[in-house]
Design a protein around this motif. Structure first.
Motif, PDB file in Angstrom:
ATOM      1  N   PHE A  88       0.830  -1.202   0.000  1.00 19.56           N
ATOM      2  CA  PHE A  88       0.000   0.000   0.000  1.00 19.56           C
ATOM      3  C   PHE A  88       0.865   1.253   0.000  1.00 19.56           C
ATOM      4  CE2 PHE A  88      -2.891   3.244   1.442  1.00 19.56           C
ATOM      5  CZ  PHE A  88      -4.100   2.881   0.864  1.00 19.56           C
ATOM      6  N   ARG A  89       1.893   1.271   0.862  1.00 20.62           N
ATOM      7  CA  ARG A  89       2.775   2.429   0.901  1.00 20.62           C
ATOM      8  C   ARG A  89       3.462   2.636  -0.454  1.00 20.62           C
ATOM      9  NH1 ARG A  89       4.971   5.329   4.867  1.00 20.62           N
ATOM     10  NH2 ARG A  89       4.528   3.789   6.501  1.00 20.62           N
ATOM     11  N   ASP A  90       3.874   1.544  -1.076  1.00 20.45           N
ATOM     12  CA  ASP A  90       4.535   1.639  -2.369  1.00 20.45           C
ATOM     13  C   ASP A  90       3.624   2.281  -3.401  1.00 20.45           C
ATOM     14  OD1 ASP A  90       6.754   0.799  -4.285  1.00 20.45           O
ATOM     15  OD2 ASP A  90       5.035  -0.236  -5.164  1.00 20.45           O
ATOM     16  N   LYS A  91       2.329   1.926  -3.395  1.00 16.92           N
ATOM     17  CA  LYS A  91       1.390   2.510  -4.362  1.00 16.92           C
ATOM     18  C   LYS A  91       1.217   4.012  -4.120  1.00 16.92           C
ATOM     19  CE  LYS A  91       0.438  -1.360  -6.455  1.00 16.92           C
ATOM     20  NZ  LYS A  91       0.849  -1.611  -7.855  1.00 16.92           N
ATOM     21  N   ILE A  92       1.090   4.405  -2.846  1.00 20.17           N
ATOM     22  CA  ILE A  92       0.921   5.823  -2.534  1.00 20.17           C
ATOM     23  C   ILE A  92       2.153   6.612  -2.972  1.00 20.17           C
ATOM     24  CG2 ILE A  92       0.593   7.519  -0.696  1.00 20.17           C
ATOM     25  CD1 ILE A  92      -1.865   5.751  -1.251  1.00 20.17           C
ATOM     26  N   GLU A  93       3.322   6.081  -2.647  1.00 16.70           N
ATOM     27  CA  GLU A  93       4.563   6.782  -3.002  1.00 16.70           C
ATOM     28  C   GLU A  93       4.762   6.854  -4.509  1.00 16.70           C
ATOM     29  OE1 GLU A  93       7.590   4.755  -0.784  1.00 16.70           O
ATOM     30  OE2 GLU A  93       7.107   5.806   1.089  1.00 16.70           O
ATOM     31  N   ARG A  94       4.358   5.806  -5.216  1.00 14.24           N
ATOM     32  CA  ARG A  94       4.479   5.796  -6.671  1.00 14.24           C
ATOM     33  C   ARG A  94       3.564   6.850  -7.289  1.00 14.24           C
ATOM     34  NH1 ARG A  94       7.855   5.394 -10.700  1.00 14.24           N
ATOM     35  NH2 ARG A  94       7.116   4.171 -12.495  1.00 14.24           N
ATOM     36  N   ILE A  95       2.336   6.951  -6.787  1.00 11.87           N
ATOM     37  CA  ILE A  95       1.404   7.958  -7.295  1.00 11.87           C
ATOM     38  C   ILE A  95       1.962   9.357  -7.050  1.00 11.87           C
ATOM     39  CG2 ILE A  95      -0.856   9.025  -6.919  1.00 11.87           C
ATOM     40  CD1 ILE A  95      -1.926   6.180  -6.342  1.00 11.87           C
ATOM     41  N   ASN A 146      -3.148   0.949  17.167  1.00 13.09           N
ATOM     42  CA  ASN A 146      -2.090   1.964  17.263  1.00 13.09           C
ATOM     43  C   ASN A 146      -1.095   1.830  16.111  1.00 13.09           C
ATOM     44  OD1 ASN A 146      -3.122   3.212  19.564  1.00 13.09           O
ATOM     45  ND2 ASN A 146      -2.059   1.801  20.952  1.00 13.09           N
ATOM     46  N   GLU A 147      -0.798   0.593  15.703  1.00 12.26           N
ATOM     47  CA  GLU A 147       0.054   0.366  14.530  1.00 12.26           C
ATOM     48  C   GLU A 147      -0.605   0.974  13.285  1.00 12.26           C
ATOM     49  OE1 GLU A 147       0.684  -3.752  13.929  1.00 12.26           O
ATOM     50  OE2 GLU A 147       1.895  -4.040  15.732  1.00 12.26           O
ATOM     51  N   ALA A 148      -1.900   0.700  13.147  1.00 10.83           N
ATOM     52  CA  ALA A 148      -2.645   1.196  11.982  1.00 10.83           C
ATOM     53  C   ALA A 148      -2.674   2.720  11.965  1.00 10.83           C
ATOM     54  CB  ALA A 148      -4.061   0.636  12.000  1.00 10.83           C
ATOM     55  N   LYS A 149      -2.930   3.315  13.105  1.00  9.29           N
ATOM     56  CA  LYS A 149      -2.998   4.768  13.206  1.00  9.29           C
ATOM     57  C   LYS A 149      -1.668   5.411  12.817  1.00  9.29           C
ATOM     58  CE  LYS A 149      -3.774   8.458  16.585  1.00  9.29           C
ATOM     59  NZ  LYS A 149      -3.953   8.751  18.030  1.00  9.29           N
ATOM     60  N   ALA A 150      -0.559   4.851  13.326  1.00  7.50           N
ATOM     61  CA  ALA A 150       0.767   5.388  13.008  1.00  7.50           C
ATOM     62  C   ALA A 150       1.069   5.247  11.524  1.00  7.50           C
ATOM     63  CB  ALA A 150       1.827   4.671  13.845  1.00  7.50           C
ATOM     64  N   PHE A 151       0.675   4.119  10.943  1.00  5.61           N
ATOM     65  CA  PHE A 151       0.900   3.901   9.510  1.00  5.61           C
ATOM     66  C   PHE A 151       0.123   4.920   8.687  1.00  5.61           C
ATOM     67  CE2 PHE A 151      -0.436   1.892   5.488  1.00  5.61           C
ATOM     68  CZ  PHE A 151       0.816   1.693   4.910  1.00  5.61           C
ATOM     69  N   ILE A 152      -1.140   5.119   9.028  1.00  5.93           N
ATOM     70  CA  ILE A 152      -1.982   6.059   8.296  1.00  5.93           C
ATOM     71  C   ILE A 152      -1.436   7.478   8.420  1.00  5.93           C
ATOM     72  CG2 ILE A 152      -4.268   7.139   8.287  1.00  5.93           C
ATOM     73  CD1 ILE A 152      -5.332   4.292   9.106  1.00  5.93           C
ATOM     74  N   GLU A 153      -1.016   7.840   9.607  1.00  3.36           N
ATOM     75  CA  GLU A 153      -0.454   9.175   9.833  1.00  3.36           C
ATOM     76  C   GLU A 153       0.759   9.422   8.942  1.00  3.36           C
ATOM     77  OE1 GLU A 153      -0.994  12.512  11.092  1.00  3.36           O
ATOM     78  OE2 GLU A 153      -1.408  11.550  13.026  1.00  3.36           O
ATOM     79  N   SER A 154       1.514   8.361   8.660  1.00  2.50           N
ATOM     80  CA  SER A 154       2.758   8.508   7.899  1.00  2.50           C
ATOM     81  C   SER A 154       2.545   8.619   6.394  1.00  2.50           C
ATOM     82  CB  SER A 154       3.678   7.308   8.177  1.00  2.50           C
ATOM     83  OG  SER A 154       3.195   6.128   7.538  1.00  2.50           O
ATOM     84  N   LEU A 155       1.341   8.344   5.910  1.00  4.92           N
ATOM     85  CA  LEU A 155       1.076   8.335   4.473  1.00  4.92           C
ATOM     86  C   LEU A 155       0.783   9.732   3.928  1.00  4.92           C
ATOM     87  CD1 LEU A 155      -1.323   5.244   4.262  1.00  4.92           C
ATOM     88  CD2 LEU A 155       1.091   5.307   3.581  1.00  4.92           C
ATOM     89  N   ASP A 156       1.235   9.998   2.723  1.00  2.00           N
ATOM     90  CA  ASP A 156       0.954  11.265   2.051  1.00  2.00           C
ATOM     91  C   ASP A 156      -0.371  11.137   1.301  1.00  2.00           C
ATOM     92  OD1 ASP A 156       1.002  13.729   0.876  1.00  2.00           O
ATOM     93  OD2 ASP A 156       2.744  13.363  -0.407  1.00  2.00           O
ATOM     94  N   ILE A 157      -1.458  11.149   2.078  1.00  2.00           N
ATOM     95  CA  ILE A 157      -2.796  11.017   1.508  1.00  2.00           C
ATOM     96  C   ILE A 157      -3.593  12.277   1.819  1.00  2.00           C
ATOM     97  CG2 ILE A 157      -2.819   8.505   1.568  1.00  2.00           C
ATOM     98  CD1 ILE A 157      -4.385   8.663   4.181  1.00  2.00           C
TER      99      ILE A 157
END
Length: 440
Positions: A285-292, A318-329
């Protein structure tokens, strides 16, 4: 043979609950009845027939459907009430028992409504049920919204083969299937003939397009891009594992497909994704966001997330929240998990209580608000193209930029369904849109 006299001088009211796919289908049903002489009910007018297209994505959705059907029955006491959609397919007998319901149509019968309305005067103690079993749902029913919205929603695919542990959609809509590229291009050309300028591609799992025709979603994208007269296409929700580099590159190359993606994540915890039986992990998922973002820095990325699923411990959330926070969405669409009968998720231990679900939902909504406002503010003072919509409220009209920033302007009928250059200014009063002065 359809007896047109049954429909002459009749008035119909249409009600849609749920997704954009339902709106497209309801619009198609309305067009079919209009071709038989049925007029759409005006505000406050009592209808002869009511069509209710339902949703069943959560238990709350079922409840809202029941409430809506009862309310419709009181508003239109003499109407012949037809209920269709996902709730009708999953629980047809339950729907048929609701007071006032005359006919329940399953997913396979939805767009064959005319042949089942042999009379609009029948009154039964219990509604008639005409619904196929899920395994027998095979037909792709073409639909495209043609109501008063500027955007048209073109159904390109239906059904799903994924069977995620929490989801009933495969049981409500059947296996993945689609229209042919040639037929969908024809529908896009019809949108052009009616003056439409923007099309949103909709479906249950649109990236899975091609199962029934041997084509691919990318083939469809390229073909639709050649339709002269459509200014914009938007790709609605598409699974992260089905967003290919070729699709991203195609959008980045400056086509009619705008820089706007809607991607379901559902959880930012790999353990929860496994419990959900999703077909990717957070790394993909992170790879797709970064590629876009690498190829299309201005892209708007909306993300679906479910909170409070069975098995979602505090640690996993808490893992999910931290991951979401880190995404450029750009924005989150947050849903609280709802128990659905017959799903495999019911076998998972650890049930999240409603209070915790609410708190988790609010935490993610706060993240969404921060990300959305930050995204909007990047474009204040930067020229953009906006397609203004028909709807106006309080002397204002609204539209969206290519990368899905909502803007507000003083109402001007000459700008409806027109693409205008604007320079977004500050926020409007309720901070839901940026204020603009169209550059004519």
């Amino acid at each position: 043979m359809i007896d047109r006299s049954v429909f002459e001088n009749k008035i119909a009211a249409y009600y849609t609950l749920g997704c954009k796919l339902n709106f497209a289908e309801t619009s198609t049903i309305g067009k079919m009845l209009a071709e038989q002489g049925v007029r759409k009910a005006r505000k406050g007018e009592r209808a002869d027939v009511c069509v209710v297209n339902t949703c069943s994505v959560t238990e709350l959705a079922d409840k809202k459907c029941r409430q809506a059907i009862r309310k419709i029955g009181k508003q239109h006491p003499e109407a012949f009430i037809v209920v269709t959609g996902c709730y009708a397919q999953l629980k047809p007998e339950e729907v048929a028992d609701i007071e006032g319901v005359n006919l329940v149509l399953g997913a396979e019968q939805k767009l064959d409504i005319l042949q089942y309305l042999d009379t609009l005067d029948k009154k039964k103690e219990k509604g008639a049920v005409i619904a196929s079993k899920t395994k027998d749902i095979q037909t792709f029913l073409p639909s495209c919204s043609t109501d008063d919205r500027t955007r048209h929603f073109l159904k390109v695919q239906d059904g799903c083969d994924y069977y995620c542990s929490y989801c009933t959609i495969p049981f409500a809509r059947g296996r993945s299937r689609n229209g042919s590229i040639a037929s969908l291009v024809q529908q896009a050309e019809e949108v052009v003939r009616t003056g439409g300028k923007e099309i949103v591609l909709t479906g249950v799992n649109i990236g899975d397009f091609g199962k029934s025709t041997g084509e691919t979603f990318f083939d469809l994208v390229k073909a639709l891009n050649e339709v002269e007269g459509i200014v914009r296409y938007r790709i609605s929700s598409i699974e992260p594992n089905l967003i290919t580099d070729e699709i991203i590159r195609f959008v980045a190359s400056g086509t009619r497909f705008v820089p706007h993606f809607h991607i379901p994540l559902q959880s930012g915890s790999n353990e929860v994704l496994k419990l959900m039986r999703r077909r990717y992990d957070t790394a993909l998922f992170r790879d797709k966001i970064e590629r876009i973002k690498e190829l299309i820095p201005d892209a708007f990325i909306g993300v679906d997330v479910i909170v409070g699923t069975r098995g979602e411990t505090d640690e996993f959330f808490n893992e999910a929240k931290a991951f979401i926070e880190s995404l450029d969405i750009s924005q989150l669409h947050v849903f609280s998990y709802s128990e659905r009968p017959g799903t495999q998720a019911l076998n998972i231990d650890h049930v999240v209580d409603p209070k915790t679900k609410h708190a988790r939902s609010q935490a993610l909504l706060d993240i969404s608000d921060r990300k959305l406002h930050a995204f909007y503010e990047r474009y204040i003072g930067k020229e953009a193209l906006v397609l203004f919509e028909h709807t106006g409220k309080g002397g204002k009209m609204y539209g969206f930029t290519e990368n899905y920033i909502k803007v507000e302007a003083g109402y001007n009928s000459a700008l409806v369904n027109q693409v205008c250059r604007v320079i977004p200014g500050g926020w409007n009063e309720d901070r839901t849109a940026l204020q603009v002065e169209p550059i004519i």
